[in-house]
Design a protein around this motif. Structure first.
Motif, PDB file in Angstrom:
ATOM      1  N   TYR A  27       0.862  -1.196   0.000  1.00 57.42           N
ATOM      2  CA  TYR A  27       0.000   0.000   0.000  1.00 57.42           C
ATOM      3  C   TYR A  27       0.891   1.237   0.000  1.00 57.42           C
ATOM      4  O   TYR A  27       1.842   1.321   0.777  1.00 57.42           O
ATOM      5  N   CYS A  29       0.666   5.588   0.009  1.00 63.01           N
ATOM      6  CA  CYS A  29      -0.200   6.764   0.113  1.00 63.01           C
ATOM      7  C   CYS A  29      -0.102   7.572  -1.174  1.00 63.01           C
ATOM      8  O   CYS A  29       0.981   8.009  -1.568  1.00 63.01           O
ATOM      9  N   CYS A 218      -6.781   6.035   5.015  1.00 61.33           N
ATOM     10  CA  CYS A 218      -5.811   5.013   4.571  1.00 61.33           C
ATOM     11  C   CYS A 218      -5.989   3.700   5.344  1.00 61.33           C
ATOM     12  O   CYS A 218      -5.809   2.618   4.773  1.00 61.33           O
ATOM     13  N   HIS A 243       0.953  10.976  10.126  1.00 59.93           N
ATOM     14  CA  HIS A 243       0.027  10.183   9.301  1.00 59.93           C
ATOM     15  C   HIS A 243       0.186   8.670   9.489  1.00 59.93           C
ATOM     16  O   HIS A 243      -0.767   7.964   9.806  1.00 59.93           O
ATOM     17  N   HIS A 244       1.401   8.158   9.309  1.00 62.98           N
ATOM     18  CA  HIS A 244       1.562   6.704   9.385  1.00 62.98           C
ATOM     19  C   HIS A 244       1.453   6.180  10.816  1.00 62.98           C
ATOM     20  O   HIS A 244       0.937   5.086  11.047  1.00 62.98           O
ATOM     21  N   GLU A 247      -2.176   5.890  11.305  1.00 62.50           N
ATOM     22  CA  GLU A 247      -2.744   4.758  10.563  1.00 62.50           C
ATOM     23  C   GLU A 247      -2.513   3.467  11.355  1.00 62.50           C
ATOM     24  O   GLU A 247      -3.414   2.635  11.502  1.00 62.50           O
TER      25      GLU A 247
HETATM   26 ZN    ZN Z   1      -1.946   7.316   3.900  1.00 60.97          ZN
END
Ligand code: ZN
Ligand code: AMP
Length: 465
Positions: A27, A29, A218, A243-244, A247
């Protein structure tokens, strides 16, 4: 073939071993589609395209699933849509904007010779999964609703901060977080927020009409297309925190898993002529701007000359060098079909995607191919170039582009080339040398070859930069 990848999670180069070798899952982004993508955005697209090609080579084309999402709901998108489509209902307005922008993005990166991912999920088509994730998080005590918002409770996750390698206290000290009254903890982040139906896009949910937070998008899209746990997650280095990290928090806490993805890869940043790219500095380039002046393969090669984890300085000089290299490669490959990629090239890529080494191997093959008995090297040289996404057009089309760019009068060159060949065939070497010099002055190089069948001499020509 052993693949090693630098994993941000372990801070080591780890041996890559997929959860299921029949379905290797990655995956990345993708873009937030509200305007033309800039050349920095092209970096993860190209870097992870190379990794996708390597995985397909090692595990088989049918055994790799690559998901690269499209962020098509976001406050920047909404601001632009309100401006571009005044009076249009918010969901329709953002759709019109994101459709147009996504089409531009696809056209741009196709010219960069990137393969189409297996799936390109859109956030707006994954809302049900986002709501399901929030439900699970609330049920597990990892999230709470407050004033139309739903927030993730970072205190509910003992190892929050593992990817960024920072403790909650350290983050708090370094962060300028907005301390909204409805947050229990300053680091808690938004999973869902309320929308004004008149001006903002939204969906009905158990917590009222609203829209998702970016991080949640995500987690939902990767879950839907790759499952609770998958192999590789990628993106630019700027995405590590928050962000990660977020997630990971959402996905692991919702599914009760030990990891979200097993290998976290991050590309370094791109700057232009030694400075951070910014509109105010006048060094901001969209992919489209650059494609007006340079073939996509030149941008691609210039990008791959640096290792993906290093910062990269994009300069006109680096583009000119890449173009000269490609001029030579196209000319030397001369439309041969090629074999599979050379082992040395695959080995270089398997070592944490060492593209500078792979390119050095290509130069080595090219030189070996020029020597007597270099047929196999030539086949591998061409096969490796094709494997890496080069030689997407014919040598003639490439040369024509160069000739046009150099302002070459093709008819005049053809006339002089024919005259020189005549002189040569008549063994008038003084005249044929003189004409060769005239052509060289114009930037034209000649290549003579004997037609194997007729035994006749033929001449092809090239413009060298
Ligand atoms: Zn993302
Ligand atoms: P965005 O559309 O801003 O969410 O960015 C899409 C992708 O491009 C993310 O993976 C970012 O990390 C990456 N990115 C943005 N700017 C740069 C840059 N200057 N250099 C390298 N990668 C970048």
């Amino acid at each position: 073939m052993t693949i090693r990848l630098y994993n941000t999670l372990t801070r080591e180069k780890d041996v890559f071993s997929p959860i299921d070798a029949d379905n290797v899952r990655m995956y990345v982004c993708g873009p937030t589609v509200y305007d033309f993508a800039h050349i920095g955005n092209a970096r993860p697209v190209i870097v992870f395209d190379v990794l996708y090609r390597l995985l397909r080579h090692v595990y088989g084309e049918a055994h790799v699933t690559y998901a690269r999402n499209v962020t098509d709901v976001d406050d920047k998108i909404n601001d632009r849509a309100v401006n571009d489509f005044p009076g249009v209902e918010p969901l329709k307005a953002i759709r019109a904007l994101t459709e147009k922008t996504y089409t531009q993005f696809t056209a741009d990166i196709t010219e960069l010779r990137t393969l189409t991912p297996t799936v390109e999920p859109r956030a707006t088509e994954t809302i049900a999964e986002m709501i399901a994730l929030i439900d699970k998080l609330i049920a597990g005590g990892h999230a709470y609703a407050a004033e139309g918002h739903v927030l993730f409770a970072v205190g509910s996750m003992p190892d929050y901060g593992q990817l960024a390698n920072r403790s909650l206290d350290e983050m708090l000290a370094g962060a300028r977080v907005e301390v909204a009254p409805y947050k229990r903890d300053a680091m808690d982040f938004v999973l869902w927020k309320p929308s004004d139906p008149a001006t903002e896009p939204g969906w009905n949910s158990p917590w009222g009409y609203g829209r998702p937070g970016w991080h949640l998008e995500c987690s939902a899209m990767s879950w839907k297309h790759l499952g609770e746990t998958f192999d590789i997650h990628g993106g630019g280095i700027d995405l590590v925190f928050p962000h990660h990290e977020n997630e990971i928090a959402q996905s692991r806490c919702a599914h009760g898993t030990a990891v979200m993805a097993r290998y976290w890869l991050h590309n370094g940043f791109l700057q232009v002529e030694g400075e951070k790219m910014s509109k105010s500095l006048g060094n901001f380039f969209t992919i489209r701007d650059l494609l007006n002046d340079w073939p996509g393969e030149v941008l691609r090669l210039a990008m791959l000359r640096s290792h993906y984890r290093q910062p990269i300085d994009f300069t006109v000089k680096s583009l000119e060098e890449a173009r000269r290299t490609l001029d030579d490669w196209y000319w030397f490959a001369s439309d041969a079909k090629g074999s599979g990629p050379a082992k040395a090239v695959i080995e270089a890529l398997s070592d944490d995607l060492n593209t500078p080494k792979a390119i050095a191997e290509l130069h080595g093959l090219r030189n070996a191919a020029q020597k007597a008995g270099g047929d196999m090297a030539h086949a591998e040289f061409v096969g490796s170039l094709r494997f890496l996404g080069f030689l997407g057009e014919t040598a003639e089309a490439w040369a024509a582009r160069r000739k046009a760019a150099a302002g070459i009068n093709t008819a005049e060159v053809e006339r002089l080339v024919a005259l020189r060949l005549q002189a040569r065939n008549a063994r008038n070497f003084a005249e044929s040398d003189r004409l060769r010099d005239v052509l060289a002055e114009m930037g034209v190089t000649l290549k003579d070859a004997k037609d194997a069948r007729t035994g006749r001499l033929t001449t092809s020509w090239e413009v060298k930069g």
